[in-house]
Design a protein around this motif. Structure first.
Motif, PDB file in Angstrom:
ATOM      1  N   ILE A   1       0.867  -1.238  -0.478  1.00 40.46           N
ATOM      2  CA  ILE A   1      -0.436  -0.085   0.082  1.00 40.46           C
ATOM      3  C   ILE A   1       1.175   1.671  -0.067  1.00 40.46           C
ATOM      4  N   ILE A   2       1.921   1.318   0.908  1.00 45.37           N
ATOM      5  CA  ILE A   2       3.012   2.312   1.164  1.00 45.37           C
ATOM      6  C   ILE A   2       3.340   2.832  -0.370  1.00 45.37           C
ATOM      7  N   GLY A   3       3.609   2.046  -1.168  1.00 42.25           N
ATOM      8  CA  GLY A   3       4.809   2.150  -2.445  1.00 42.25           C
ATOM      9  C   GLY A   3       3.111   2.859  -3.034  1.00 42.25           C
ATOM     10  N   LYS A   4       1.692   2.105  -2.892  1.00 44.38           N
ATOM     11  CA  LYS A   4       0.873   2.735  -4.258  1.00 44.38           C
ATOM     12  C   LYS A   4       0.562   3.934  -4.636  1.00 44.38           C
ATOM     13  N   ILE A   5       0.681   4.249  -2.785  1.00 46.41           N
ATOM     14  CA  ILE A   5      -0.111   5.594  -1.968  1.00 46.41           C
ATOM     15  C   ILE A   5       1.061   6.757  -2.394  1.00 46.41           C
ATOM     16  N   PHE A   6       2.131   6.513  -2.244  1.00 45.92           N
ATOM     17  CA  PHE A   6       3.667   7.350  -1.873  1.00 45.92           C
ATOM     18  C   PHE A   6       4.713   7.404  -3.627  1.00 45.92           C
ATOM     19  N   SER A   7       5.080   8.672  -3.728  1.00 42.38           N
ATOM     20  CA  SER A   7       5.811   8.471  -5.256  1.00 42.38           C
ATOM     21  C   SER A   7       7.271   7.627  -4.206  1.00 42.38           C
ATOM     22  N   HIS A   8       8.161   7.090  -5.304  1.00 43.38           N
ATOM     23  CA  HIS A   8       9.403   7.199  -4.214  1.00 43.38           C
ATOM     24  C   HIS A   8      10.312   7.809  -3.761  1.00 43.38           C
ATOM     25  N   LYS A   9      10.432   9.107  -4.138  1.00 43.28           N
ATOM     26  CA  LYS A   9      10.602  10.276  -3.861  1.00 43.28           C
ATOM     27  C   LYS A   9       9.825  11.017  -2.273  1.00 43.28           C
ATOM     28  N   PHE A  10       8.591  10.675  -2.293  1.00 41.44           N
ATOM     29  CA  PHE A  10       8.396  11.370  -1.234  1.00 41.44           C
ATOM     30  C   PHE A  10       8.125  10.410  -0.040  1.00 41.44           C
ATOM     31  N   ARG A  11       7.688   9.244  -0.520  1.00 40.02           N
ATOM     32  CA  ARG A  11       8.525   7.709   0.461  1.00 40.02           C
ATOM     33  C   ARG A  11       9.683   7.932   1.612  1.00 40.02           C
ATOM     34  N   GLY A  12      10.504   8.795   1.175  1.00 39.71           N
ATOM     35  CA  GLY A  12      11.827   8.226   2.086  1.00 39.71           C
ATOM     36  C   GLY A  12      10.892   9.979   3.164  1.00 39.71           C
ATOM     37  N   LYS A  13      10.303  10.484   2.298  1.00 39.38           N
ATOM     38  CA  LYS A  13      10.222  11.585   3.634  1.00 39.38           C
ATOM     39  C   LYS A  13       9.067  12.182   4.842  1.00 39.38           C
ATOM     40  N   THR A  14       7.735  11.088   3.912  1.00 43.34           N
ATOM     41  CA  THR A  14       6.534  10.171   5.364  1.00 43.34           C
ATOM     42  C   THR A  14       7.174   9.513   6.061  1.00 43.34           C
ATOM     43  N   MET A  15       7.845   8.225   5.363  1.00 46.26           N
ATOM     44  CA  MET A  15       8.977   7.649   6.863  1.00 46.26           C
ATOM     45  C   MET A  15       9.429   8.271   8.156  1.00 46.26           C
ATOM     46  N   ALA A  16      10.084   8.899   7.176  1.00 49.68           N
ATOM     47  CA  ALA A  16      11.456  10.089   8.245  1.00 49.68           C
ATOM     48  C   ALA A  16      10.603  10.509   9.379  1.00 49.68           C
TER      49      ALA A  16
END
Length: 338
Positions: A257-272
């Protein structure tokens, strides 16, 4: 007049549209019922791909398109006309005349303010990097950390197990069960999940099992407690077993789900952000656990710890469980297990 030149006029006699060939460039001018007020298109044809540039009355580039067989194909780029320096306002991806792929909108500072994904199969818009999903992801990590830290293997869990007469070996077994049990089922979960178009319905089931398992431990301590320490330890182990092994399924669904709702660039930000607030949740959890243990006598305090924390975890599950998950259009056909 050249053979390839064409002029269309208004009723007033002024030129409405003029087209002509200038070398390898096809020029199209759209007039606004005045001789000097027009916008211009420049078209270039190479290898079957037509590249079209659009200009304003003042000659500022406003848009760039690509066409194949007179259908939009490739990247459409719009520019900030007010800046007149080639700054990109938005990009859209087309395939065979339909939106397909990543669409991005920028502000005048060049920062992304909106990102969407369009799927060609059913022309369905799939939003990514939504602020609401970002916040829900953070809240999930925050509340989950508060709930699970109360059974930290190096602190409170040994205290509870020793109180009911459990040995150090049992403490180690429970700790291993809590931390490593999920790994065993992840391969099986990944195999099953490859054919799912939506993961959230299955993740909801995982959330429910984990909530009930944690709540069950607290209720068992309150019901049996000192009267049946062996039964209490068994219930704690059973609850930890359900909690840990269901996490093996949940981890696969969560990552998909994380892979589908966040782009690879934004994913680092939200997980941080999630990691930061999870750390804050751990501090709050320690303070809450200390207050409960100091306010109530054992074993009642242990039961209250699990019951209260299960509802705190429930807030995290509710936060993430309400995320709008895009449908996976292309799924793998699940192979048979040998």
């Amino acid at each position: 007049m050249k053979e390839n030149q064409k002029i269309i006029k208004y009723q007033s006699g002024n030129i409405e549209m003029e087209t002509y060939q200038d070398g390898e460039t096809f020029v199209k001018k759209h007039y606004y019922n005045a001789k000097d007020a027009y916008v211009k298109e420049l078209s270039y044809l190479k290898d079957g791909i037509k590249k079209v540039k659009y200009f304003t009355e003042k000659g500022v580039l406003s848009k760039l398109n690509y066409f194949v067989d007179d259908k939009r194909h490739g990247l459409e780029t719009k520019y900030f006309i007010s800046k007149a320096d080639g700054s990109i306002k938005s990009t859209k991806s087309y395939e065979n005349g339909k939106l397909h792929g990543e669409n991005i909108i920028y502000n005048e500072k060049g920062e992304i303010i909106k990102r969407e994904i369009f799927a060609l199969e059913n022309y369905k818009r799939l939003s990514m990097d939504k602020t609401s999903s970002h916040i829900r992801n953070i809240l999930h990590g925050f509340f989950l950390t508060i709930g699970t830290t109360i059974a930290e293997p190096s602190t409170i869990l040994p205290l509870i197990v020793n109180y009911f007469g459990g040995s150090s070996i049992l403490v180690g077994f429970f700790a291993a069960l809590l931390r490593g049990g999920a790994i065993i089922v992840q391969l099986f979960a990944a195999f099953k999940a490859q054919s799912y178009t939506l993961m959230m319905p299955y993740l909801h089931r995982v959330f429910m099992v984990r909530f009930l398992a944690w709540f069950f431990i607290g209720v068992s301590i309150l019901l049996f407690g000192e009267d049946s320490p062996t039964l209490t330890l068994f219930c704690i182990g059973f609850g930890l077993f359900l909690f840990s092994f269901s996490a093996g399924f949940g981890a696969i669904y969560f990552k998909d789900i994380i892979g589908k709702i966040f782009s690879h660039k934004f994913r680092g930000k939200t997980m941080a952000y999630r990691q930061f607030f999870s750390g804050a949740g751990g501090l709050i959890s320690g303070a809450l656990a200390g207050w409960i243990i100091a306010s109530f006598d054992a074993p009642m305090s242990y039961g209250y710890l699990f019951i209260i924390s299960s509802f705190i975890m429930g807030l995290g599950y509710l936060s993430f469980g309400t995320i709008d998950e895009p449908v996976k259009e292309k799924v793998s056909k699940r192979e048979k297990l040998i």
